[in-house]
Design an enzyme around this catalytic site. Structure first.
Site, PDB file in Angstrom:
ATOM      1  CG  ASP A  92      -2.254  -0.725   0.875  1.00 13.78           C
ATOM      2  OD1 ASP A  92      -2.195  -1.746   0.161  1.00 13.78           O
ATOM      3  OD2 ASP A  92      -3.317  -0.272   1.331  1.00 13.78           O
ATOM      4  CB  CYS A 133       0.957  -5.577   2.039  1.00 14.46           C
ATOM      5  SG  CYS A 133       0.602  -3.824   2.361  1.00 14.46           S
ATOM      6  CG  ASP A 134      -3.421  -3.048   3.584  1.00  7.94           C
ATOM      7  OD1 ASP A 134      -2.437  -3.351   4.283  1.00  7.94           O
ATOM      8  OD2 ASP A 134      -4.067  -2.000   3.751  1.00  7.94           O
ATOM      9  CE  LYS A 135      -6.142  -2.901  -1.404  1.00  6.57           C
ATOM     10  NZ  LYS A 135      -5.348  -2.195  -0.375  1.00  6.57           N
ATOM     11  CB  CYS A 205       0.847  -1.116   9.154  1.00 11.45           C
ATOM     12  SG  CYS A 205       1.096  -0.509   7.493  1.00 11.45           S
ATOM     13  CB  SER A 481      -5.135   3.602   5.495  1.00 16.52           C
ATOM     14  OG  SER A 481      -4.345   2.874   6.412  1.00 16.52           O
TER      15      SER A 481
END
Length: 571
Positions: A92, A133-135, A205, A481
């Protein structure tokens, strides 16, 4: 040519990857794999894909190559044949640089297709997905549901923070400090020094943002081994669990335990409960909807959040929702403790990749500590951490992370200030033109309107960094986010590109957000022409394909086959 089929899936005990000896597929594959150094007698083992979302672009997945080796060794020791498969690896904070972050959301579905092409094309027997990460985690869950093979998710874990100016800092601190620069309370040099100190070690994160939220939900849905989330990246515990996953996937192939036996309607409901109890990222709503869609489950996930939210309370306040850190949640038992606490309201008979049910696993899980993770009779707040708001502005719903709303008013009414994108809004913040009490509208930035969701997250972070969080509300169909906090309504449905009420809002209109009534309304109500921030019909390449295929966000924004054109009358 023998005339035999390439493989015979009805032969008793046959792996789906076991091709008929003498067939074309058997012969050419044997030639390839023997050249790789695989002995012919080993080529009959269960063939396991290790799906690795790794690249050198960022720290989030910098450790996954080493984890892939651990998993491969464990697969081999358990009697399997491991094959590492690389996919797109979106990050991201890096992949968002191009085209106002339009590539970010589409990478989720690109990964799903990437996994399908590699795993199904090679006719492998199972897969272990290394998620970071996010996706990546939602993509791996979606791919697992689509292919319905034995599958395990291995969360990549969270990164450590650093120190700057005598204070603990992390990527969230960096993100919000951009607003301090805009407001003139921090210099660019100081921001650079802060950025240089903020991240210590690999992983995602260090907060309950989208990445950690989806790691947590993967375990809540039964798709990880118990104890997998949250977890410190590259720790001894994470490495041990990764090796366990390599051994377990071979057992799952032998048992025929496939993804759709785990990703059921009950599993999705358990995930929704956990998301609301912890106050997870607003983005998890569309991701869970997408997983349900890929599993062919007839579920309205947005309505599910509404219904289950009637008797779900927030049990933890993990940063950015409160003062506790994600490693505090790991310390008190992580998802295992959350599931034990919520068990009276969960589907305890839901199966997990361990072969045991949620209820069985909860029997030896830690109890809530009462501080980081509260008990059902002593919640942080009596409402869920995520709320669905509907009303004239969002007839199909919107999502607010009330856990991160802080001291914002429960009922917020103010004049709309409409911006074409976050750059214009950030510029207005820098010139002092964002008025307290206003409702900032960022629109035309959803999956269809971007195309690909366009960043609104940086403006929200800058708003908080400038000290206006809670004094200004934000309404958007753009990309948020999980680190964002304040009174922010995301995933406005339908998005402005579909010509919904959001498209008709003008600066000066009155918008009212009521958290108690769970409503969001606009006066006057207009249905405008579709508003897009980009030109979806003119896009080429991957974004053009995405624009032509992406479905509505309330159904997960998954890719769909285009409807055939209606033939002219008389034909």
């Amino acid at each position: 040519m023998t005339g035999l089929p390439d493989y015979d899936p009805v032969r008793p005990g046959a792996l789906r990857s076991e091709f008929t000896p003498g067939s074309t597929r058997w012969a050419v594959r044997r030639a390839q794999w023997t050249a790789l150094g695989l002995a012919p007698e080993d080529q009959g083992r269960p063939k396991i894909a290790i799906v690795n979302t790794s690249s050198k672009l960022g720290i989030c997945f910098s450790h996954l190559d080493g984890i892939a080796e651990l998993v491969a060794e464990a697969v081999w020791e358990a009697g399997g044949l491991p094959f590492e498969i690389r996919t797109t690896a979106p990050l991201d904070f890096v992949t968002s640089a191009g085209r106002k972050a339009r590539y970010l959301m589409p990478t989720r579905d690109l990964i799903v297709n990437d996994v399908e092409a590699a795993v199904e094309g090679a006719v492998l027997d199972g897969m272990v997905c290394l998620s970071s990460c996010d996706k990546t985690t939602p993509a791996h869950l979606m791919a697992s549901a689509r292919l319905d093979l034995p599958s395990i998710i291995v969360p990549g874990g969270f990164q450590g923070g650093g120190r700057y100016g005598g204070c603990s800092v992390d990527i969230d601190t960096v993100y919000e400090s951009v607003g301090a620069v805009q407001a003139g309370t921090m210099t660019v040099g100081e921001l650079g020094e802060l950025a240089d100190s903020a991240i210590q070690g690999p992983g995602v994160c260090a907060g309950l943002a989208t990445a950690n939220t989806m790691h947590v939900l993967a375990e809540a849905m039964g798709m990880t081994l118990p104890g997998a989330a949250p977890i410190r990246a590259n720790s001894d515990r994470m490495r041990a669990l990764a090796a366990d996953a390599g051994r377990r996937i071979v057992e799952m192939v032998a048992a025929g335990l496939t993804a759709r036996k785990i990703i059921t309607g009950q599993a999705i409901e358990n995930g929704v409960r956990v998301a609301m109890a912890l106050g997870g990222s607003v983005n998890c709503v569309r991701h869970l909807a997408a997983v349900a869609s890929e599993a062919d489950l007839d579920l309205d996930v947005v309505a599910l959040f509404e219904r289950l939210g009637e008797d779900t309370a927030q049990l933890a306040a993990i940063r950015p929702n409160g003062t506790h850190q994600v490693w505090d949640l790991e310390r008190v038992g992580g998802v295992r403790a959350v599931l034990r606490t919520l068990l009276p309201r969960l589907h305890g008979d839901a199966l997990t990749v361990s072969g045991r049910t949620v209820a069985e696993l909860s029997g030896d899980a830690p109890e809530a500590d009462g501080t980081v993770l509260r008990r059902l009779d002593d919640p942080v707040r009596p409402e869920p951490g995520l709320l669905i708001l509907r009303g004239s502005l969002a007839p199909d719903g919107s999502v607010v992370k009330v856990a991160g709303a802080g001291t914002a008013r429960r009922r917020f009414t103010g004049p709309a200030e409409v911006f074409a994108g976050e750059d214009a809004a950030i510029a207005a913040l820098g010139t002092g033109d964002i008025a307290e009490g206003s409702v900032i509208v960022l629109r035309g930035m959803g999956p269809r309107g971007g195309p690909g969701t366009v960043f609104a997250a940086s403006f929200v972070a800058a708003l908080n960094g400038a000290g206006l969080g809670g004094k200004v509300a934000v309404v958007t169909d753009g990309e948020l986010s999980g680190l964002n906090h304040g009174l922010v309504l995301g995933q406005i449905m339908p998005e402005a590109a579909d010509g919904g009420p959001l498209a008709g809002v003008r600066s000066g209109d009155t918008i009212t957000i009521d958290l108690d009534d769970r409503t969001v309304d606009t006066v006057p109500l207009r249905h405008g022409e579709p508003v897009t921030s980009g030109r979806p019909a003119e896009e080429r390449g991957w974004l053009g394909q995405y624009a032509a295929l992406v479905g509505p966000v309330q159904q997960g924004a998954v890719l769909r086959r285009p409807k055939p054109a209606t033939p002219p009358s008389g034909h």
